[in-house]
Enzyme design. Sequence first.
Site, PDB file in Angstrom:
ATOM      1  N   LYS A  54      51.065  36.122  45.174  1.00 18.92           N
ATOM      2  CA  LYS A  54      51.902  36.953  46.057  1.00 18.92           C
ATOM      3  C   LYS A  54      51.046  37.988  46.778  1.00 18.92           C
ATOM      4  CE  LYS A  54      56.040  36.700  43.198  1.00 18.92           C
ATOM      5  NZ  LYS A  54      56.654  37.236  41.993  1.00 18.92           N
ATOM      6  N   GLN A  98      58.284  41.944  38.373  1.00 19.18           N
ATOM      7  CA  GLN A  98      58.189  40.548  37.910  1.00 19.18           C
ATOM      8  C   GLN A  98      59.010  40.346  36.632  1.00 19.18           C
ATOM      9  OE1 GLN A  98      56.587  38.043  39.546  1.00 19.18           O
ATOM     10  NE2 GLN A  98      57.093  36.548  37.976  1.00 19.18           N
ATOM     11  N   ASP A 121      63.926  41.162  46.070  1.00 21.30           N
ATOM     12  CA  ASP A 121      64.397  40.052  45.233  1.00 21.30           C
ATOM     13  C   ASP A 121      65.890  39.801  45.426  1.00 21.30           C
ATOM     14  OD1 ASP A 121      62.543  38.656  43.640  1.00 21.30           O
ATOM     15  OD2 ASP A 121      62.306  40.382  42.306  1.00 21.30           O
TER      16      ASP A 121
HETATM   17  N1  GUN Z   1      60.147  35.519  37.838  1.00 19.23           N
HETATM   18  C1  GUN Z   1      60.365  34.230  38.195  1.00 19.23           C
HETATM   19  N2  GUN Z   1      60.926  34.168  39.417  1.00 19.23           N
HETATM   20  C2  GUN Z   1      61.064  35.431  39.838  1.00 19.23           C
HETATM   21  C3  GUN Z   1      61.568  36.009  41.041  1.00 19.23           C
HETATM   22  O1  GUN Z   1      62.023  35.334  41.967  1.00 19.23           O
HETATM   23  N3  GUN Z   1      61.512  37.366  41.099  1.00 19.23           N
HETATM   24  C4  GUN Z   1      61.036  38.123  40.086  1.00 19.23           C
HETATM   25  N4  GUN Z   1      61.052  39.451  40.241  1.00 19.23           N
HETATM   26  N5  GUN Z   1      60.551  37.627  38.968  1.00 19.23           N
HETATM   27  C5  GUN Z   1      60.558  36.279  38.853  1.00 19.23           C
END
Ligand code: GUN
Length: 300
Positions: A54, A98, A121
């Site tokens: 990311k 996360q 998110d």
């Molecule tokens: N962990 C797995 N997928 C995601 C996501 O889309 N967002 C976040 N914040 N954590 C994750």
Amino acid sequence: MGAQIIDGKAFAAKVRGQVAAHVARLKADHGITPGLAVVLIGEDPASQVYVRSKGKMTVEVGMASFEHKLDLDTSETDLLALIGQLNADLKVHGILVQLPLPKHLDEDLVINSIDPAKDVDGFHISNVGLLGTGQKSMVPCTPLGCLMMLREHHGSLSGMDAVVIGRSNIVGKPMAQLLLGDSCTVTIAHSRTKNLPDVVRRADIVVAAVGRAEMVPGDWIKPGATVIDVGINRIDAPEKGDGKTQLVGDVHFDSCAEVAGAITPVPGGVGPMTIACLLANTVTACCRSHGVDEPEGLTA
Ligand code: GUN
């Protein structure tokens, strides 16, 4: 194999290109650089890989990336204090914590402490409520990526029968809302659904998001249906050598590709779209916070 392969990797590259172009315009016209803060607690290897990728892609599209890596035993008070700082930081337009969080941290409390305008998110209860009532919101990245691929493939989704397998807050429920927003007839199936094969056989669109390797076989698929595979499961692959593993989705690719009209592969389908949509959401959040035009085609 009869199905067209929906190339998520190529489509994600196109979306990132659109994001990069918008970021460049924001800089040139307004002197603004969108910024994304990612918070990772602990050292889960898979999460570390995601966070690194990311960060790399955030910088590649011209945005600022802020990474906060916290110890596994970080207290809730300290985490909430960091989120408070990021909420107040004018250089930060998007915040992602996360998931999953370590057990001692209350996920709902943490997510709902993020400023909803920076909740890239789309997990904050305000954004969930806005999406559910068809209002402008931040939309969860994975379902947004799936929707973009479906729109790209079909144009209009109006009147199609869609079955979403899985009822998670991250994928299943928001996916169903988005499909409903595009006028599909939507069924959410889950582990207690009776006669799942027959339910899935009705679908023009199947979105599989259960986290069980290859659980949807080809004989559940209506001929010509579009299959979107959200699963990322690592399974043993002894034929590749001792101890070797392989990534597979929630659908059995080879048998589904025989019958489907179109299908997303794993890897190279939904996965790359999720990160592209995170970048798109960050630009959108930045534009909204500054009251400038947001990019077209990158939101629901
Ligand atoms: N962990 C797995 N997928 C995601 C996501 O889309 N967002 C976040 N914040 N954590 C994750």
